[in-house]
Scaffold this motif. Structure first.
Motif, PDB file in Angstrom:
ATOM      1  N   THR A   2       0.823  -1.207   0.000  1.00 48.47           N
ATOM      2  CA  THR A   2       0.000   0.000   0.000  1.00 48.47           C
ATOM      3  C   THR A   2       0.860   1.261   0.000  1.00 48.47           C
ATOM      4  N   LEU A   3       0.203   2.383  -0.313  1.00 44.59           N
ATOM      5  CA  LEU A   3       0.896   3.669  -0.291  1.00 44.59           C
ATOM      6  C   LEU A   3       1.393   3.987   1.110  1.00 44.59           C
ATOM      7  N   LEU A   4       0.599   3.674   2.125  1.00 44.09           N
ATOM      8  CA  LEU A   4       1.003   3.943   3.509  1.00 44.09           C
ATOM      9  C   LEU A   4       2.270   3.170   3.866  1.00 44.09           C
ATOM     10  N   THR A   5       2.307   1.901   3.458  1.00 47.55           N
ATOM     11  CA  THR A   5       3.512   1.089   3.717  1.00 47.55           C
ATOM     12  C   THR A   5       4.730   1.704   3.059  1.00 47.55           C
ATOM     13  N   LEU A  35      11.569  -4.340   7.674  1.00 49.39           N
ATOM     14  CA  LEU A  35      11.349  -5.076   6.427  1.00 49.39           C
ATOM     15  C   LEU A  35      10.934  -6.517   6.709  1.00 49.39           C
ATOM     16  N   GLY A  36      11.491  -7.077   7.777  1.00 50.69           N
ATOM     17  CA  GLY A  36      11.137  -8.446   8.135  1.00 50.69           C
ATOM     18  C   GLY A  36       9.672  -8.584   8.501  1.00 50.69           C
ATOM     19  N   VAL A  37       9.083  -7.521   9.060  1.00 52.22           N
ATOM     20  CA  VAL A  37       7.671  -7.551   9.442  1.00 52.22           C
ATOM     21  C   VAL A  37       6.776  -7.186   8.266  1.00 52.22           C
ATOM     22  N   LEU A  39       7.613  -6.714   4.796  1.00 49.53           N
ATOM     23  CA  LEU A  39       7.846  -7.362   3.503  1.00 49.53           C
ATOM     24  C   LEU A  39       8.892  -8.475   3.645  1.00 49.53           C
ATOM     25  N   PRO A  40       8.586  -9.494   4.421  1.00 48.26           N
ATOM     26  CA  PRO A  40       9.593 -10.545   4.664  1.00 48.26           C
ATOM     27  C   PRO A  40      10.044 -11.259   3.403  1.00 48.26           C
ATOM     28  N   GLY A  41       9.174 -11.306   2.382  1.00 44.24           N
ATOM     29  CA  GLY A  41       9.541 -11.999   1.149  1.00 44.24           C
ATOM     30  C   GLY A  41      10.611 -11.297   0.345  1.00 44.24           C
ATOM     31  N   LEU A  42      10.884 -10.028   0.666  1.00 42.00           N
ATOM     32  CA  LEU A  42      11.894  -9.263  -0.073  1.00 42.00           C
ATOM     33  C   LEU A  42      13.226  -9.189   0.665  1.00 42.00           C
ATOM     34  N   MET A  43      13.325  -9.921   1.768  1.00 43.25           N
ATOM     35  CA  MET A  43      14.575  -9.964   2.517  1.00 43.25           C
ATOM     36  C   MET A  43      15.379 -11.191   2.103  1.00 43.25           C
TER      37      MET A  43
END
Length: 237
Positions: A2-5, A35-37, A39-43
Motif C-alpha cells: 500500500t501507499l502507507l507502507t 522489512l522483516g515484518v 515485507l519478509p519476502g523481499l529480505m
C-alpha cells in the motif's frame, strides 16, 4: 504494497541512512526488523541492495580517512567468519545463538566502558572480521564488532572504513544470492524506489557527522552496540 507502507518505509529509510551516515553503523539494525515484518519476502536482497549505495556514498565521502590495512584484515577475517558461521548454524539452534551473540555484545560494550584506550592490532582486526562474519551469517547484525574495534579512532576513520568493509561484504552476499536464484526483481524494484529518501538521509547526515567526535562519539558507538545486543535478545520466532 500500500501507499502507507511505502511512505513508512521511505521515512524510516531516510532516518536509518541519517544514523548510518553520522555514526557509520545502524542502518541494518533499524531496517531489518521493519522489512522483516512488512515485507519478509523481499529480505535480505532488498536490504543488501539498499546498503550498496549507502555504504558506497559514505566511503567515498570520507575516502581520505579509509584505513586500508584494517579493511584488508577485517575482510580476510570476515570471509573465514562467514564459513564458520554456516558451520555453527548447523550445530546451534538459531534462537540460542542469537541470544548468545546478544549477551556477548552487551557485555563487551559494558566492559569497554571501563577499559583503557587501545589501538587495534592485526589480531584485533582479524578477530573483528571473524566475529562480524559469524554474527551476520547467524543474525543479520554485523556492525557491533567493527564499531567496537574502531571506537577509539577518529569518527571519519570509523565511518569510512566500516562502510568499505560492509560494501565488500554486500557485494559478495549479493553475488551469492544472484548465483543461487534468490535475488528477485521485486527486491531490486523496492530498493530503487527507496534510493531518494536514502540519499536524503546521507546528505543530511554530513553536518551531524562532522560534529561527532571524541568521547561523545565513542559513547554513541557503545550505545549502538548495546542496543544491537538487546535486539538480538528479542525473540523472532
Amino acid at each position: 504494497m500500500t501507499l502507507l507502507t511505502m511512505l513508512v518505509l521511505a521515512a524510516v529509510v531516510a532516518v536509518a541512512a541519517f544514523v548510518q551516515g553520522a555514526l557509520g553503523v545502524g542502518f541494518a539494525l533499524i531496517m531489518a526488523p521493519l522489512l522483516g515484518v512488512l515485507l519478509p519476502g523481499l529480505m535480505p536482497g532488498a536490504l543488501l541492495l539498499l546498503m550498496l549505495p549507502l555504504n558506497a556514498a559514505v566511503a567515498w565521502r570520507e575516502r581520505g580517512s579509509l584505513d586500508w590495512g584494517g579493511i584488508r584484515r577485517i575482510t580476510v577475517g570476515r570471509v573465514a567468519g562467514a564459513v564458520l558461521g554456516l558451520a555453527v548454524l548447523l550445530a546451534v539452534p538459531a534462537g540460542q545463538l542469537q541470544i548468545l551473540v546478544g549477551v556477548a555484545t552487551i557485555l563487551t560494550a559494558l566492559v569497554t566502558l571501563a577499559a583503557p584506550r587501545f589501538e587495534p592490532n592485526r589480531a584485533a582486526f582479524l578477530g573483528a572480521g571473524v566475529v562480524t562474519g559469524v554474527t551476520e551469517t547467524a543474525t543479520g547484525i554485523g556492525g557491533p564488532p567493527l564499531a567496537l574495534v574502531y571506537q577509539h579512532r577518529p569518527a571519519p576513520v570509523l565511518r569510512a572504513t566500516v562502510a568499505a568493509c560492509f560494501l565488500i561484504g554486500e557485494v559478495l552476499s549479493l553475488a551469492l544470492l544472484l548465483g543461487t536464484g534468490r535475488l528477485a526483481w521485486e527486491q531490486a524494484w523496492l530498493a530503487g524506489l527507496l534510493v531518494p529518501p536514502l540519499a536524503l538521509g546521507v546528505v543530511l547526515s554530513r553536518r551531524a557527522g562532522a560534529r561527532l567526535a571524541g568521547p561523545r562519539f565513542r559513547m554513541l558507538i557503545l550505545g549502538f552496540a548495546i542496543v544491537s545486543g538487546v535486539v538480538c535478545l528479542i525473540p523472532t520466532g
